[in-house]
Design an enzyme around this catalytic site. Structure first.
Site, PDB file in Angstrom:
ATOM      1  CB  SER A  59      -7.787 -11.101  45.748  1.00 17.43           C
ATOM      2  OG  SER A  59      -6.911 -11.689  46.678  1.00 17.43           O
TER       3      SER A  59
HETATM    4  N1  SAH Z   1      -7.462 -11.424  51.431  1.00 14.80           N
HETATM    5  C1  SAH Z   1      -6.740 -10.202  51.185  1.00 14.80           C
HETATM    6  C2  SAH Z   1      -5.610 -10.400  50.177  1.00 14.80           C
HETATM    7  C3  SAH Z   1      -4.342 -10.142  50.860  1.00 14.80           C
HETATM    8  S1  SAH Z   1      -2.848 -10.448  49.965  1.00 14.80           S
HETATM    9  C4  SAH Z   1      -7.675  -9.096  50.767  1.00 14.80           C
HETATM   10  O1  SAH Z   1      -8.894  -9.355  50.603  1.00 14.80           O
HETATM   11  O2  SAH Z   1      -7.243  -7.961  50.640  1.00 14.80           O
HETATM   12  C5  SAH Z   1      -2.157 -11.715  50.968  1.00 14.80           C
HETATM   13  C6  SAH Z   1      -1.872 -11.356  52.427  1.00 14.80           C
HETATM   14  O3  SAH Z   1      -1.347 -12.541  53.038  1.00 14.80           O
HETATM   15  C7  SAH Z   1      -0.827 -10.257  52.644  1.00 14.80           C
HETATM   16  O4  SAH Z   1      -1.369  -9.252  53.442  1.00 14.80           O
HETATM   17  C8  SAH Z   1       0.311 -10.991  53.382  1.00 14.80           C
HETATM   18  O5  SAH Z   1       0.957 -10.184  54.339  1.00 14.80           O
HETATM   19  C9  SAH Z   1      -0.427 -12.159  54.035  1.00 14.80           C
HETATM   20  N2  SAH Z   1       0.354 -13.342  54.381  1.00 14.80           N
HETATM   21  C10 SAH Z   1       1.401 -13.904  53.719  1.00 14.80           C
HETATM   22  N3  SAH Z   1       1.831 -15.003  54.379  1.00 14.80           N
HETATM   23  C11 SAH Z   1       1.029 -15.153  55.472  1.00 14.80           C
HETATM   24  C12 SAH Z   1       0.967 -16.103  56.545  1.00 14.80           C
HETATM   25  N4  SAH Z   1       1.818 -17.138  56.650  1.00 14.80           N
HETATM   26  N5  SAH Z   1       0.004 -15.944  57.487  1.00 14.80           N
HETATM   27  C13 SAH Z   1      -0.864 -14.896  57.430  1.00 14.80           C
HETATM   28  N6  SAH Z   1      -0.846 -13.963  56.449  1.00 14.80           N
HETATM   29  C14 SAH Z   1       0.090 -14.100  55.479  1.00 14.80           C
END
Ligand code: SAH
Length: 210
Positions: A59
């Site tokens: 993000s």
């Molecule tokens: N917080 C992260 C941002 C990750 S982007 C950071 O600091 O880098 C969002 C993430 O959510 C992705 O890795 C994706 O695989 C995950 N995601 C999507 N749906 C999900 C779910 N139902 N449960 C857990 N993770 C999920």
């Protein structure tokens, strides 16, 4: 390394309205360049989201800051994150002294971030599953932060939030969402605030997108 770039980023976050000193301090400490792919390191301290592979992103720093600030956490609170991704958001919460639980659904991303946490002695409890169901074993949580965009607010997450706890979750369509900030005032009762205009990758799961 990159102390100067990090300081400049923190100054720009302050200018954009972030006030919580604990958030700013954590962002001044955690080396974001360690959480991005090597080709992205030169961009690590720009206030932008960056690709982390598998079609996912780390993000934007402003987004991490505002979401963390809105959780209004006390020290040593128990926080659940949905969407571990690069692990950066989880590391910020850990740096602030929280007990961090984080769920990632993508197995490749999960393996990579778990190894990163181990290699860097980051005490973050991580598991690979569908986060829309939550993590009941350690509930209730003082804060829940969902870092992917959801069509609705998953019921399980509402249930797993402590009374007086807060949840931040982007809700809307697949390409743009409104950030909802829920404050649980009593069992099944929530005050809700909103901030417009966010663009997260989709939350995929039983109570998310198919
Ligand atoms: N917080 C992260 C941002 C990750 S982007 C950071 O600091 O880098 C969002 C993430 O959510 C992705 O890795 C994706 O695989 C995950 N995601 C999507 N749906 C999900 C779910 N139902 N449960 C857990 N993770 C999920």
């Amino acid at each position: 390394m990159y102390e100067r770039e990090r300081e400049d980023l923190v100054i720009s976050l302050k200018e954009k309205g972030i006030k919580d000193e604990r958030v700013l301090e954590a962002m001044n400490k955690v080396p974001r360049h360690d959480f991005v792919q090597s080709v992205m390191i030169p961009h690590a301290y720009k206030d932008v989201a960056l690709p982390i592979g598998y079609g996912q992103t780390i993000s934007q720093p402003y987004t991490v800051a505002i979401m963390t600030e809105k959780l209004k956490l006390k020290e040593n609170s128990k926080v659940l994150e949905i969407g571990t991704g690069s692990g950066y958001q989880a590391a910020i919460l850990r740096e602030m002294g929280m007990q961090v639980f984080s769920i990632e659904r993508n197995e490749d991303i999960y393996r990579k971030v778990q190894k990163f946490f181990d290699d860097n002695s980051l005490r973050i409890h991580c598991r690979c599953s569908d986060g829309t169901i939550g993590w009941s074993e350690f509930a209730p949580y003082d804060g829940i932060i969902v870092t992917a965009g959801s069509p609705t607010i998953p019921e399980n997450l509402k249930k797993q939030l402590n009374i007086d706890g807060r949840m931040v979750i982007p809700v809307g369509g697949k390409t743009s969402q409104i950030l909802k900030i829920l404050h649980k005032t009593a069992e099944d009762e929530f005050d809700i605030d909103e901030i417009a205009n966010f663009a997260f990758v989709p939350l995929i799961g039983r109570e998310g997108w198919n």
